[in-house]
Design a protein around this motif. Structure first.
Motif, mmCIF file in Angstrom:
data_model
loop_
_atom_site.group_PDB
_atom_site.id
_atom_site.type_symbol
_atom_site.label_atom_id
_atom_site.label_comp_id
_atom_site.label_asym_id
_atom_site.label_seq_id
_atom_site.Cartn_x
_atom_site.Cartn_y
_atom_site.Cartn_z
ATOM 1 N N GLY A 65 -37.770 -50.971 9.960
ATOM 2 C CA GLY A 65 -39.027 -50.492 10.501
ATOM 3 C C GLY A 65 -40.183 -51.463 10.361
ATOM 4 O O GLY A 65 -41.325 -51.116 10.672
ATOM 5 N N GLY A 66 -39.902 -52.692 9.954
ATOM 6 C CA GLY A 66 -40.968 -53.637 9.671
ATOM 7 C C GLY A 66 -41.468 -54.445 10.849
ATOM 8 O O GLY A 66 -42.568 -55.016 10.784
ATOM 9 N N ARG A 67 -40.688 -54.523 11.916
ATOM 10 C CA ARG A 67 -41.100 -55.311 13.083
ATOM 11 C C ARG A 67 -40.822 -54.521 14.351
ATOM 12 O O ARG A 67 -39.773 -53.882 14.485
ATOM 13 C CB ARG A 67 -40.373 -56.663 13.131
ATOM 14 N N LEU A 68 -41.784 -54.559 15.259
ATOM 15 C CA LEU A 68 -41.680 -53.846 16.528
ATOM 16 C C LEU A 68 -41.838 -54.847 17.658
ATOM 17 O O LEU A 68 -42.775 -55.652 17.661
ATOM 18 C CB LEU A 68 -42.760 -52.778 16.625
ATOM 19 N N ASP A 81 -45.708 -57.438 13.329
ATOM 20 C CA ASP A 81 -45.376 -56.873 12.027
ATOM 21 C C ASP A 81 -46.035 -55.507 11.932
ATOM 22 O O ASP A 81 -47.241 -55.362 12.166
ATOM 23 C CB ASP A 81 -45.883 -57.777 10.906
ATOM 24 N N VAL A 82 -45.258 -54.510 11.593
ATOM 25 C CA VAL A 82 -45.761 -53.137 11.559
ATOM 26 C C VAL A 82 -46.661 -52.948 10.345
ATOM 27 O O VAL A 82 -46.294 -53.284 9.211
ATOM 28 C CB VAL A 82 -44.598 -52.138 11.536
ATOM 29 N N ASP A 83 -47.841 -52.412 10.601
ATOM 30 C CA ASP A 83 -48.813 -52.141 9.548
ATOM 31 C C ASP A 83 -48.649 -50.706 9.057
ATOM 32 O O ASP A 83 -48.793 -49.760 9.831
ATOM 33 C CB ASP A 83 -50.232 -52.357 10.092
ATOM 34 N N THR A 84 -48.324 -50.537 7.770
ATOM 35 C CA THR A 84 -48.190 -49.205 7.191
ATOM 36 C C THR A 84 -49.227 -48.938 6.105
ATOM 37 O O THR A 84 -49.187 -47.887 5.459
ATOM 38 C CB THR A 84 -46.790 -48.998 6.590
ATOM 39 N N ASP A 102 -53.697 -47.960 13.131
ATOM 40 C CA ASP A 102 -53.829 -48.828 14.307
ATOM 41 C C ASP A 102 -53.038 -50.115 14.084
ATOM 42 O O ASP A 102 -53.143 -50.756 13.034
ATOM 43 C CB ASP A 102 -55.305 -49.136 14.544
ATOM 44 N N GLN A 103 -52.248 -50.500 15.092
ATOM 45 C CA GLN A 103 -51.379 -51.668 14.975
ATOM 46 C C GLN A 103 -52.013 -52.956 15.489
ATOM 47 O O GLN A 103 -51.313 -53.963 15.672
ATOM 48 C CB GLN A 103 -50.050 -51.398 15.673
ATOM 49 N N GLY A 104 -53.314 -52.937 15.714
ATOM 50 C CA GLY A 104 -54.033 -54.180 15.943
ATOM 51 C C GLY A 104 -54.341 -54.485 17.394
ATOM 52 O O GLY A 104 -53.827 -53.861 18.321
ATOM 53 N N ASP A 105 -55.182 -55.498 17.567
ATOM 54 C CA ASP A 105 -55.691 -55.839 18.895
ATOM 55 C C ASP A 105 -54.642 -56.472 19.793
ATOM 56 O O ASP A 105 -54.707 -56.331 21.016
ATOM 57 C CB ASP A 105 -56.885 -56.781 18.762
ATOM 58 N N GLU A 106 -53.675 -57.201 19.213
ATOM 59 C CA GLU A 106 -52.662 -57.845 20.052
ATOM 60 C C GLU A 106 -51.806 -56.803 20.759
ATOM 61 O O GLU A 106 -51.573 -56.879 21.972
ATOM 62 C CB GLU A 106 -51.800 -58.786 19.219
ATOM 63 N N LEU A 121 -52.255 -48.730 19.903
ATOM 64 C CA LEU A 121 -50.935 -48.341 19.405
ATOM 65 C C LEU A 121 -51.091 -47.879 17.960
ATOM 66 O O LEU A 121 -51.583 -48.622 17.118
ATOM 67 C CB LEU A 121 -49.953 -49.504 19.483
ATOM 68 N N MET A 122 -50.653 -46.646 17.690
ATOM 69 C CA MET A 122 -50.781 -46.053 16.363
ATOM 70 C C MET A 122 -49.405 -45.790 15.754
ATOM 71 O O MET A 122 -48.462 -45.445 16.453
ATOM 72 C CB MET A 122 -51.539 -44.722 16.453
ATOM 73 N N ARG A 123 -49.352 -45.933 14.429
ATOM 74 C CA ARG A 123 -48.129 -45.591 13.702
ATOM 75 C C ARG A 123 -48.386 -44.410 12.785
ATOM 76 O O ARG A 123 -49.469 -44.266 12.218
ATOM 77 C CB ARG A 123 -47.621 -46.761 12.864
ATOM 78 N N VAL A 124 -47.370 -43.568 12.653
ATOM 79 C CA VAL A 124 -47.427 -42.459 11.706
ATOM 80 C C VAL A 124 -47.637 -43.025 10.292
ATOM 81 O O VAL A 124 -46.922 -43.931 9.885
ATOM 82 C CB VAL A 124 -46.112 -41.652 11.767
ATOM 83 N N PRO A 125 -48.591 -42.498 9.539
ATOM 84 C CA PRO A 125 -48.766 -42.955 8.158
ATOM 85 C C PRO A 125 -47.622 -42.462 7.264
ATOM 86 O O PRO A 125 -47.014 -41.420 7.537
ATOM 87 C CB PRO A 125 -50.090 -42.314 7.721
ATOM 88 N N PRO A 126 -47.322 -43.184 6.195
ATOM 89 C CA PRO A 126 -46.244 -42.729 5.298
ATOM 90 C C PRO A 126 -46.485 -41.341 4.725
ATOM 91 O O PRO A 126 -45.534 -40.608 4.451
ATOM 92 C CB PRO A 126 -46.258 -43.794 4.192
#
Length: 275
Positions: A65-68, A81-84, A102-106, A121-126
Motif C-alpha cells: 500500500g505504499g506506492r500508487l 508515495d502514499v501519504d498516511t 490529501d495525496q499532494g499537488d502532483e 486525491l484523498m486516502r482513508v486515514p489509518p
C-alpha cells in the motif's frame, strides 16, 4: 457446489478495478479496496455518475500500500508515495462527513487534467472508523456503503436473458463492479437469501441488497454512458421497496482471511429476500 469465480478490488473509488487470483479480506473489505477517493476542491467525492471517464483511470497499488500508480489515456503514468501521516482534511461521501489525507499537488494536477476539473486525491486515514449500515454492521473504506459486494454469475445471466428479449446486447460483469463473483448457483439472486457465508478463511454476514445507480449505464471500456440499460430492464423485475432497483448484495466481514479464486462458497444460513 458454489465457488469464487473472480475477485476484484478498486483502489481508487470510481476508477478501474484490479482482478486477482488471491486476496486478503480485511475488516474493511478486500485489501486496498476503495482506500482512495477522488474529490472536488472542497472534498466532495467525484463518481462515475457525473464523471464517467473515471472508469478509464487504471490505478495500481503496491502490495504494501505504499506506492500508487495512475494510468490514463493521453497522460504519462504517475507514481506517488502514499501519504498516511499528513494532515487530515474534511471529505464528504453522500453528504456524510469523513476525513481524508490529501495525496499532494502532483496527483491532484494529474487527475485535474484528466477530468478537466479541479480535483484532489484523498486516502482513508489509518484511524478511519466508519460503521456501515444494514442487517450486519461492519466497516469499509470509501465504498458506497458496506465492505463487500457479491454478485453471482447466474444473476447476471438472467439479466442478459431479459436484455436479449428486448433486443439489447448482453452486459459484462464489470458493469456492476463486484468484489466477489460466485459461480455454481443455478438459480439467480441466491446471494439475496444468503445470510452467513464462509469462503476460504473468511466469513461474511448479510447486510442489504445493492441498490444500483446511474453508474451502471457507464461502459467501463470507453468511460461514457451507453444508454438506459441495465436500469430500464431491472426496473421491470428488481424494484426495491425503499426505491431504486437491486442487483447483487452487500456483505459485512465477520472474519477476515485469505481468499482465492476457486475457493468453495458455503452458505451457513438463509433468509427471505429483502425487496
Amino acid at each position: 457446489m458454489a465457488w469464487i469465480a473472480a475477485l476484484s478490488y478498486y483502489p481508487v473509488k470510481g476508477c478501474a478495478g484490479t482482478s486477482v487470483d488471491d486476496a486478503t479480506l480485511t475488516p474493511a473489505g478486500l485489501a486496498h479496496d476503495r482506500s482512495f477517493m477522488v474529490t472536488d476542491a472542497d472534498g466532495v467525492f467525484r463518481s462515475q455518475r457525473r464523471h464517467p471517464q473515471l472508469a478509464l483511470i487504471r490505478p495500481e497499488i503496491s502490495s504494501d500500500g505504499g506506492r500508487l500508480t495512475l494510468r490514463g489515456l493521453g497522460l504519462d503514468l504517475l507514481t506517488i508515495d502514499v501519504d498516511t501521516i499528513g494532515a487530515r482534511r474534511d471529505v464528504e461521501l453522500f453528504g456524510v462527513p469523513y476525513k481524508g489525507i490529501d495525496q499532494g499537488d502532483e496527483a491532484a494536477g494529474w487527475l485535474s487534467e484528466f477530468l478537466g476539473a479541479p480535483t484532489r486525491l484523498m486516502r482513508v486515514p489509518p484511524e478511519h472508523n466508519r460503521v456501515t449500515d444494514g442487517r450486519t454492521p461492519g466497516t469499509s473504506g470509501y465504498a458506497d456503503s458496506c465492505a463487500v459486494h457479491v454478485l453471482s454469475r447466474s444473476t447476471l445471466d438472467l439479466l442478459n436473458e431479459r436484455l436479449a428479449e428486448r433486443g439489447s446486447a448482453p452486459l459484462p460483469m464489470d458493469r456492476f463492479r463486484p468484489n466477489i463473483v460466485i459461480e455454481g448457483w443455478d438459480e439467480p439472486h441466491v446471494e439475496d437469501r444468503a445470510r452467513h457465508i464462509t469462503m476460504g478463511e473468511a466469513e461474511l454476514g448479510y447486510a442489504k441488497p445493492a441498490i444500483r445507480c446511474v453508474a451502471t449505464v457507464v461502459d467501463q471500456k470507453v468511460g461514457a454512458k451507453a444508454g438506459p440499460e441495465p436500469l430500464r430492464t431491472l426496473a421491470d423485475y428488481r424494484r426495491a421497496a425503499e426505491g431504486g432497483v437491486a442487483f447483487g448484495t452487500k456483505f459485512a466481514v465477520l472474519r477476515p482471511g485469505e481468499l482465492s479464486v476457486g475457493d468453495q462458497v458455503i452458505v451457513g444460513s438463509w433468509g427471505e429476500p429483502e425487496l
